[in-house]
Design an enzyme around this catalytic site. Structure first.
Site, mmCIF file in Angstrom:
data_model
loop_
_atom_site.group_PDB
_atom_site.id
_atom_site.type_symbol
_atom_site.label_atom_id
_atom_site.label_comp_id
_atom_site.label_asym_id
_atom_site.label_seq_id
_atom_site.Cartn_x
_atom_site.Cartn_y
_atom_site.Cartn_z
ATOM 1 N N GLU A 84 0.811 -1.225 0.000
ATOM 2 C CA GLU A 84 0.000 0.000 0.000
ATOM 3 C C GLU A 84 0.844 1.275 0.000
ATOM 4 O OE1 GLU A 84 -4.289 -0.489 1.500
ATOM 5 O OE2 GLU A 84 -2.989 -0.639 3.245
ATOM 6 N N HIS A 98 -0.898 5.589 7.682
ATOM 7 C CA HIS A 98 -2.042 4.752 7.321
ATOM 8 C C HIS A 98 -2.245 3.734 8.433
ATOM 9 C CE1 HIS A 98 -4.862 2.191 5.400
ATOM 10 N NE2 HIS A 98 -4.045 1.161 5.452
ATOM 11 N N HIS A 106 -5.135 1.105 11.013
ATOM 12 C CA HIS A 106 -6.374 0.352 11.244
ATOM 13 C C HIS A 106 -6.864 0.664 12.648
ATOM 14 C CE1 HIS A 106 -4.339 -2.774 8.368
ATOM 15 N NE2 HIS A 106 -4.802 -1.742 7.709
ATOM 16 N N HIS A 126 -11.697 -0.705 6.429
ATOM 17 C CA HIS A 126 -10.254 -0.817 6.277
ATOM 18 C C HIS A 126 -9.504 -0.014 7.344
ATOM 19 C CE1 HIS A 126 -6.698 -0.198 3.195
ATOM 20 N NE2 HIS A 126 -6.278 -0.485 4.393
#
Lengths: 253, 253, 253, 253
Positions: free
Chosen positions: D77, D96, D98, D167
């Site tokens: 990613e 980024h 979760h 996500h």
């Protein structure tokens, strides 16, 4: 006469375990009936459970008078313990706690009931002691004399657990290991039940399931938990002989 | 003149405890009134509570001007502390926090009220300071001058706790140990209450119960918590003389 | 014949990881199929997962009889493992747990379904085994013989996870690393889903998304998790060759 | 040319902090724009954030091609990072994640909005990227090429945070310390908001409050958090010069 040092040591361990597992804050306590004098019980001086040493443990008569050495002020709620040992000859150990997931059940109409097999021994009928009923609404909610202790013991009756409104709960058992086990799993049951209730109707354990599990619960189960909880608090694990419940293969998992 | 080093040391410990117990994030603070100069207070330079050293502590006048050594930038919200010491001669220590279970009560219509005996001293009437009322909706929500501090002090009035909408809460007490105790138990009360509210109608402590508990709360209770909280953060426990509340046996458990 | 010591070591690590990540309490267990004898499996004696040593591991036939050394009492629920290895030649490892966020789904009508990409491999159709259907409501909820184990295996069918009402869940996988991964992420999915359900209607992963993720999941993904989970429990990380799923760049993040 | 070792070291620290604070599981990542080559960014090889070493850091072009040493497989990613640095010259660092309390907002209709002053910089308008809109419902939800990365960048626009359905979320900032700070406080905001929503209507920060806080946020605030977060993960704290926002006294507390 048998040396009671191992018993005292086990009581210290029980305090440390229940603090570490989040059942006892700085203000709960755990006691055992004196192994040689059934009309006495052993309980620390008033100190946070995670700090208790063997030297802190005091001996009390069942009506809460201290006997022998007094390393410090006693817990003002020792009458919970005394009244339960008085009313229940089958009881060998008592935990009084402010277990955080249990308290919400004491201040709402929701009944605490077991939903998971490990928690079955708390029973299907858990009363909630309302101190106001007999002592009015100007108390500090604490059980600070034998009259209160005996009233609470009547509320508990033959059961294993009773909630105390706005305060916490008290758990009894035949042994320290049993009462520690039950105290940890009632907290777990309460947490699971709060989540479940947020999602819809709940299937509780049936009376048949509760009875089967309670009958088959083996000392071996308490040992398995006890060994790991000792490890987490850095206390030595001393194994006990364990009786096997009905049906060898039917213990907990 | 008495050496204030033990007082400073206690203030450091209070910072460490409140960080460890989850009451203070990196941005809350705790102060004490100067033990010899009632028109001064002691508060760290702007630093995360878990890191504070004795060298970080600064002295301030009640209107928030620093006096003497300046080890660094002061907290911009020191005016909360100053205004409360100014308005409340009975106050010896102040905690300002972003306590995570308390904040939801500041942004919803739900009233915070005590449901558990340990939490009674927060009182039955907890105001929620809305900064917009006087200062409009273009502030950064912080209390950064004496006008704001005094407005907040008026909102708190004679009480022990006031929430601050979208921000946190502030707790006052006679001593560091009391204010630390109250700060920890208001967070616990908030967590218990959120769970309880999800399950139905809630039985709160009655005014009679709150009053009885508040009157009977003994210094001994603060000591019991303090000893264990010191232990968890590796700080030495220094016992204080404790006054016993009304009725020896009526302290917390 | 290959030395199986590294396999036993990996099984010990799996136990420690799952205890540390909150998936296993003192009463869950994880097994592997014997790498050389597909009709045997390896499982610890009945002991809390966080304490298991290589010496605790026993060998069992698929119908749950122990073979060779007996370091202690076996888990009474070893029949879960045996019946699954018997029914599912593709299964190389099994975890039985009391994972705390998963249990609420087993006692309410709410379906567990994946909402987050990492959790897709649990599948869109997760059955809930109701022991009462075949064995009545006087069991202790445990799977303590092969008849029960086979009934549970039929309920699981070709799937990866089945809940067990009032008890927990069981997860299967091709390898220890896969089954550990899935067990950790089903607990995470359950926690996320409970929160989400409290806020309104939920968008689940679509069948197309679940299928795409399951197909593309690479061994590399399991390695990334495994390395960090080993680190947290102080166990050595031994890398394995990993196969890459469909499309190199399509592994997890 | 300036030695970039301190920058790499700060990136390692950022990974460790975000893992420790519960924002990153084993599968999130944080990058910085190369301090000397604005068309490059620095990001670890695909490894769990809590384990990352300085040797793991790779250099990438903005379209995600690795340049120079390749200590291992890159994150699939990485295109999230590249596309954001490409679209947003003001962005110096990207996280980024979760983040567990944030994901529920991505799968329900509930809007994430700031309710607490510390969280204001996430802004009042937080989009939720639905990968299905452009790429259908057969993806694995990951951003694995530049087309997807650019689509996500368009969704984020000029904002600080965008959720990603099922996500996680992605956060941008001018510096590593800012983006770490924002990532921690969006998780906190999400947790507070979930609790608040369970209790009734919520008062959010007003647009005026959000704007005032965002303008006045000083580098000093990031330093205060950063120092304590470094301490918790055993990383050295290296202070940075910090610019003071509008109005010296108006930083965070």
């Amino acid at each position: 006469m048998e040396d009671i040092a191992p018993i005292l040591d086990e009581l210290v361990t029980a305090n440390r375990i229940l603090a570490n597992e989040g059942v006892l804050d700085s203000f709960g306590h755990v006691s055992i009936r004196h192994p040689q004098k059934p009309d006495r019980f052993l309980l620390s001086r008033a100190r946070a459970p995670e700090l208790i040493q063997i030297e802190d443990i005091m001996e009390f008569t069942l009506d809460g008078r201290s006997v022998g050495q007094e390393p410090g002020k006693p817990y003002s709620e020792r009458f919970i313990h005394g009244a339960l040992y008085e009313a229940r000859p089958d009881v060998g150990s008592v935990v009084h706690n402010h277990s955080p997931s249990v308290i919400p059940f004491s201040v709402t109409g929701r009944k605490m009931r077991p939903i998971m097999h490990m928690c079955a021994p708390i029973g299907s009928d858990i009363p909630n002691w309302e101190i106001r009923n007999k002592f009015g609404d100007k108390t500090n909610l604490l059980v600070t004399d034998m009259e209160m202790g005996r009233d609470f013991a009547r509320c508990l009756g033959h059961r294993t657990v009773a909630l105390m409104r706005g305060h916490g709960s008290t758990v009894v058992g035949r042994s320290v290991r049993e009462v520690v086990f039950t105290s940890i799993y009632i907290e777990i049951n309460a947490g699971l039940l709060i989540k479940s209730l947020s999602m819809g109707d709940v299937v509780y354990l049936s009376d048949g399931e509760i009875e089967t599990i309670a009958k088959a619960r083996a000392g071996f189960t308490f040992e398995r938990g006890w060994e790991s909880w000792c490890h987490r608090v850095g206390r030595p694990y001393v194994s006990r002989e364990w009786s096997v419940g009905e049906g060898y293969s039917r213990s907990d998992g």
